[in-house]
Design an enzyme around this catalytic site. Structure first.
Site, PDB file in Angstrom:
ATOM      1  NE  ARG A 105      -3.710  -2.359   2.590  1.00 35.04           N
ATOM      2  CZ  ARG A 105      -3.450  -4.108   3.134  1.00 35.04           C
ATOM      3  NH1 ARG A 105      -2.003  -4.375   3.445  1.00 35.04           N
ATOM      4  NH2 ARG A 105      -4.451  -4.017   2.861  1.00 35.04           N
ATOM      5  CG  ASN A 137      -5.067   1.666   0.646  1.00 35.29           C
ATOM      6  OD1 ASN A 137      -5.144   1.313   1.644  1.00 35.29           O
ATOM      7  ND2 ASN A 137      -5.601  -0.001   0.221  1.00 35.29           N
ATOM      8  NE  ARG A 168      -9.764  -8.043   3.960  1.00 36.07           N
ATOM      9  CZ  ARG A 168      -9.068  -7.223   2.574  1.00 36.07           C
ATOM     10  NH1 ARG A 168      -7.890  -6.759   4.029  1.00 36.07           N
ATOM     11  NH2 ARG A 168      -9.669  -7.455   1.589  1.00 36.07           N
ATOM     12  CG  HIS A 192      -5.725  -0.886   5.800  1.00 33.38           C
ATOM     13  ND1 HIS A 192      -6.654  -2.320   6.347  1.00 33.38           N
ATOM     14  CD2 HIS A 192      -5.564  -0.497   4.113  1.00 33.38           C
ATOM     15  CE1 HIS A 192      -6.868  -2.775   4.947  1.00 33.38           C
ATOM     16  NE2 HIS A 192      -6.458  -1.475   3.825  1.00 33.38           N
TER      17      HIS A 192
END
Length: 330
Positions: A105, A137, A168, A192
Site C-alpha cells: 500500500r 491507500n 476479516r 491498515h
C-alpha cells in the site's frame, strides 16, 4: 468493532431527514462503484453522486445503478461534479492508483498524494461541512494528508482504516470455531497495512477470552491456528489481488458501515483511522476503536494493551509517521 452490527436492515422506515442525505463518491473504479451499489442497497441515502475524470464510465455506473433502484430503494444516482459536494453529508474518496500484485500500500503513496491534492482542492471549494471519508491507500497517510490539506476538524476526516481487517479477522476466527463472525469481538488496530496488529489481549467470544471460551465449550485452544487467522487477515488483500486483481466488496461494505453509523447517529465503536498520537510519536492517523456518529469519529477510550501489543503499536505508528514525513506533511 462492535459485534452484531449490520449495514442492512429489514426495517424500511426512514427518518424525516432521509431526503437530505446526499453522499458523494469520488472515483468510479472498483471500490467506488461497489460502494455506490452497496449504499444503494442499504437505503441510507436519497442521493448518490459519482464523480470521476472518466465521465463516460461514471455515467454508465450511474445508469446501471438507477436500474437497480426500483428493485431496492428510492435513491437517485447520478454523474456529478465537485459542485455537488455542496450540502453533501459525506464525501467518500476512493480515487487513486490501484494496488497491483507485488505492490504494498505504501508503494502507492507518491502517485496518490498528487491525485489527492487535486481532489481536495476541488472538494473544499464547495463544502466545509461534509464528513470526508478516505478509502484510497495508503489510507492512514492519505487520511492525515486530507486533514492537513483541508483544515477540516479532525473528527470530520475519517479513514476506512482497519475496519475491513477487523471484519476479516472476525470472519476467520468465527470460521475456526464454527461461529457467526458477529459473535466474535476481536480488533485489528494500527496501520491498515503490513504493520497492523491484532489485539489478542481483548479478543473475546460471549464475554469470555478465547482460551476461556475454548475451555467452556470443550474446544481445543490452538494458538497456532489463531496466529494463522491473523496471518491470513494481514495477507488477505495480497491474496485476493493476486487472484482477481483488486479488493472491493469487503472494503465497500466497510465504507457503508461507517456511513451508516454517521447517518444514523449510532455512536457505534468501529476501528477506523483518525488523528491521534501514541507514545509521544506526534500527530498521526491510525486505526483504533472510535465512536462514530453524525459529528464524525471520536476517540473515547485508551487502549489497555499487553506489553507486546504496545510495542507493536508503537512500531506501526512510527511506520505511518515516517511515510507522512517522506511527503513533507509532518
Amino acid at each position: 468493532m462492535t459485534a452484531g452490527s449490520k449495514v442492512f436492515s429489514n426495517d424500511s422506515v426512514r427518518s424525516s431527514s432521509f431526503k437530505s442525505i446526499k453522499i458523494v463518491i469520488v472515483g468510479a473504479g472498483n471500490v467506488g462503484s461497489t460502494t455506490a451499489f452497496t449504499l444503494l442497497l442499504s437505503g441510507l441515502a436519497a442521493e448518490i453522486v459519482i464523480i470521476d475524470l472518466n465521465k463516460k464510465k461514471a455515467e454508465g455506473e450511474a445508469m446501471d445503478l438507477n436500474h437497480a433502484a426500483p428493485l431496492s430503494h428510492e435513491t437517485r444516482v447520478y454523474l456529478g461534479d465537485y459542485k455537488d459536494c455542496k450540502d453533501a453529508t459525506a464525501v467518500v474518496i476512493t480515487a487513486g492508483k490501484n494496488q497491483k500484485p507485488g505492490e504494498t500500500r505504501m508503494d502507492l503513496l507518491k502517485a496518490n498524494i498528487s491525485i489527492f491534492k487535486e481532489i481536495l482542492r476541488e472538494v473544499t471549494k464547495y463544502t466545509k461541512d461534509a464528513i470526508l471519508l478516505v478509502a484510497t491507500n495508503p489510507v492512514d497517510v492519505l487520511t492525515y494528508a486530507t486533514l492537513k490539506l483541508t483544515g477540516f476538524p479532525a473528527e470530520r476526516v475519517i479513514g476506512s482504516g482497519t475496519i475491513i481487517d477487523t471484519a476479516r479477522f472476525q470472519y476467520l476466527i468465527g470460521k475456526l470455531y464454527g461461529l457467526d463472525p458477529q459473535s466474535v469481538n476481536a480488533d485489528i488496530i494500527g496501520e491498515h497495512g503490513d504493520s497492523e496488529l491484532a489485539v489478542w489481549s481483548h479478543a473475546s467470544i460471549a464475554g469470555l477470552s478465547l482460551a476461556d471460551f475454548c475451555e467452556e465449550s470443550e474446544t481445543k485452544y490452538d494458538e497456532q491456528a489463531l496466529n494463522e487467522c491473523f496471518k491470513e487477515t494481514k495477507n488477505a488483500a495480497y491474496d485476493i489481488i493476486q487472484r482477481k486483481g483488486s479488493t472491493e466488496y469487503g472494503v465497500a461494505a466497510g465504507l457503508v458501515r461507517i456511513l451508516a453509523a454517521i447517518i444514523r447517529d449510532e455512536n457505534a465503536l468501529l476501528t477506523v483511522s483518525g488523528l491521534d498520537s501514541y507514545s509521544n510519536i506526534g500527530d498521526v492517523c491510525f486505526s483504533m476503536p472510535r465512536k462514530l456518529n453524525k459529528d464524525g469519529a471520536h476517540r473515547i477510550i485508551n487502549a489497555k494493551l499487553s506489553k507486546d501489543e504496545d510495542a507493536k503499536l508503537v512500531e506501526s505508528v512510527k511506520s505511518i509517521k515516517h511515510a507522512i514525513e517522506s511527503i513533507g506533511l509532518n
